[in-house]
Write a protein that holds these residues in place. Structure first.
Motif, PDB file in Angstrom:
ATOM      1  N   VAL A  18       0.833  -1.193   0.000  1.00 29.45           N
ATOM      2  CA  VAL A  18       0.000   0.000   0.000  1.00 29.45           C
ATOM      3  C   VAL A  18       0.870   1.247   0.000  1.00 29.45           C
ATOM      4  O   VAL A  18       0.611   2.202  -0.731  1.00 29.45           O
ATOM      5  CB  VAL A  18      -0.955  -0.010   1.218  1.00 29.45           C
ATOM      6  CG1 VAL A  18      -1.735   1.275   1.303  1.00 29.45           C
ATOM      7  CG2 VAL A  18      -1.889  -1.188   1.143  1.00 29.45           C
ATOM      8  N   LEU A  19       1.923   1.219   0.801  1.00 30.73           N
ATOM      9  CA  LEU A  19       2.820   2.379   0.859  1.00 30.73           C
ATOM     10  C   LEU A  19       3.506   2.616  -0.486  1.00 30.73           C
ATOM     11  O   LEU A  19       3.701   3.763  -0.891  1.00 30.73           O
ATOM     12  CB  LEU A  19       3.852   2.182   1.969  1.00 30.73           C
ATOM     13  CG  LEU A  19       4.698   3.390   2.317  1.00 30.73           C
ATOM     14  CD1 LEU A  19       3.809   4.546   2.765  1.00 30.73           C
ATOM     15  CD2 LEU A  19       5.694   3.050   3.393  1.00 30.73           C
ATOM     16  N   ASP A  20       3.825   1.543  -1.195  1.00 32.90           N
ATOM     17  CA  ASP A  20       4.428   1.689  -2.521  1.00 32.90           C
ATOM     18  C   ASP A  20       3.465   2.359  -3.496  1.00 32.90           C
ATOM     19  O   ASP A  20       3.871   3.211  -4.291  1.00 32.90           O
ATOM     20  CB  ASP A  20       4.838   0.323  -3.075  1.00 32.90           C
ATOM     21  CG  ASP A  20       5.946  -0.323  -2.274  1.00 32.90           C
ATOM     22  OD1 ASP A  20       6.695   0.418  -1.607  1.00 32.90           O
ATOM     23  OD2 ASP A  20       6.063  -1.558  -2.303  1.00 32.90           O
ATOM     24  N   LEU A  21       2.201   1.989  -3.426  1.00 35.58           N
ATOM     25  CA  LEU A  21       1.206   2.617  -4.308  1.00 35.58           C
ATOM     26  C   LEU A  21       0.986   4.082  -3.951  1.00 35.58           C
ATOM     27  O   LEU A  21       0.790   4.915  -4.840  1.00 35.58           O
ATOM     28  CB  LEU A  21      -0.120   1.868  -4.236  1.00 35.58           C
ATOM     29  CG  LEU A  21      -0.209   0.596  -5.047  1.00 35.58           C
ATOM     30  CD1 LEU A  21      -1.536  -0.096  -4.795  1.00 35.58           C
ATOM     31  CD2 LEU A  21      -0.042   0.882  -6.513  1.00 35.58           C
ATOM     32  N   ILE A  22       1.037   4.402  -2.669  1.00 35.63           N
ATOM     33  CA  ILE A  22       0.893   5.795  -2.266  1.00 35.63           C
ATOM     34  C   ILE A  22       2.062   6.613  -2.785  1.00 35.63           C
ATOM     35  O   ILE A  22       1.886   7.712  -3.325  1.00 35.63           O
ATOM     36  CB  ILE A  22       0.755   5.896  -0.742  1.00 35.63           C
ATOM     37  CG1 ILE A  22      -0.583   5.295  -0.306  1.00 35.63           C
ATOM     38  CG2 ILE A  22       0.869   7.349  -0.270  1.00 35.63           C
ATOM     39  CD1 ILE A  22      -0.749   5.172   1.186  1.00 35.63           C
ATOM     40  N   TRP A  23       3.272   6.087  -2.643  1.00 37.21           N
ATOM     41  CA  TRP A  23       4.445   6.799  -3.178  1.00 37.21           C
ATOM     42  C   TRP A  23       4.369   6.938  -4.692  1.00 37.21           C
ATOM     43  O   TRP A  23       4.714   7.984  -5.249  1.00 37.21           O
ATOM     44  CB  TRP A  23       5.735   6.075  -2.792  1.00 37.21           C
ATOM     45  CG  TRP A  23       6.209   6.424  -1.424  1.00 37.21           C
ATOM     46  CD1 TRP A  23       6.266   5.599  -0.350  1.00 37.21           C
ATOM     47  CD2 TRP A  23       6.674   7.700  -0.968  1.00 37.21           C
ATOM     48  NE1 TRP A  23       6.735   6.291   0.739  1.00 37.21           N
ATOM     49  CE2 TRP A  23       6.995   7.574   0.385  1.00 37.21           C
ATOM     50  CE3 TRP A  23       6.845   8.935  -1.592  1.00 37.21           C
ATOM     51  CZ2 TRP A  23       7.481   8.636   1.134  1.00 37.21           C
ATOM     52  CZ3 TRP A  23       7.329   9.996  -0.829  1.00 37.21           C
ATOM     53  CH2 TRP A  23       7.639   9.839   0.504  1.00 37.21           C
ATOM     54  N   LEU A  24       3.911   5.907  -5.370  1.00 36.66           N
ATOM     55  CA  LEU A  24       3.777   5.958  -6.818  1.00 36.66           C
ATOM     56  C   LEU A  24       2.755   7.007  -7.233  1.00 36.66           C
ATOM     57  O   LEU A  24       2.962   7.762  -8.192  1.00 36.66           O
ATOM     58  CB  LEU A  24       3.388   4.582  -7.358  1.00 36.66           C
ATOM     59  CG  LEU A  24       3.401   4.378  -8.862  1.00 36.66           C
ATOM     60  CD1 LEU A  24       4.784   4.658  -9.427  1.00 36.66           C
ATOM     61  CD2 LEU A  24       2.973   2.975  -9.191  1.00 36.66           C
TER      62      LEU A  24
END
Length: 92
Positions: free
Chosen positions: A2-8
């Motif tokens: 989820v954090l990766d998608l937020i950063w993306l």
């Protein structure tokens, strides 16, 4: 995940802002808009993650489909926006 998608999503929002700051956004406004929409789709996919939707057990399966769907749509928008920006820069 989820954090990766937020950063993306945040990075996809920063791309048009940095292009505006550099003065190159006006060459391909449509392509940078598509990249910004991709950022919105990635943030929406992060909202549909089962890690964020644990309050209702029956909604987890629906959330999984939303997670996958918005992530795929985000990648399509990012790819299309990148291709549009590249073609607009190669034309001029």
């Amino acid at each position: 995940m989820v954090l990766d998608l937020i950063w993306l999503g945040v990075i996809c929002f920063l791309v048009p802002a940095l292009a505006e700051h550099a003065g190159i956004r006006k060459k391909s406004v449509r392509g940078f808009n598509w990249i910004a929409i991709a950022g919105l789709m990635f943030l929406l996919a992060a909202l549909f993650s089962s890690a964020t939707l644990t309050f209702w057990e029956n909604f987890v399966t629906v959330a999984l489909y939303g997670f996958k769907l918005f992530q795929i749509i985000g990648w399509i928008f990012a790819l299309a926006g990148t291709i549009i920006v590249t073609l607009d820069f190669l034309k001029k």
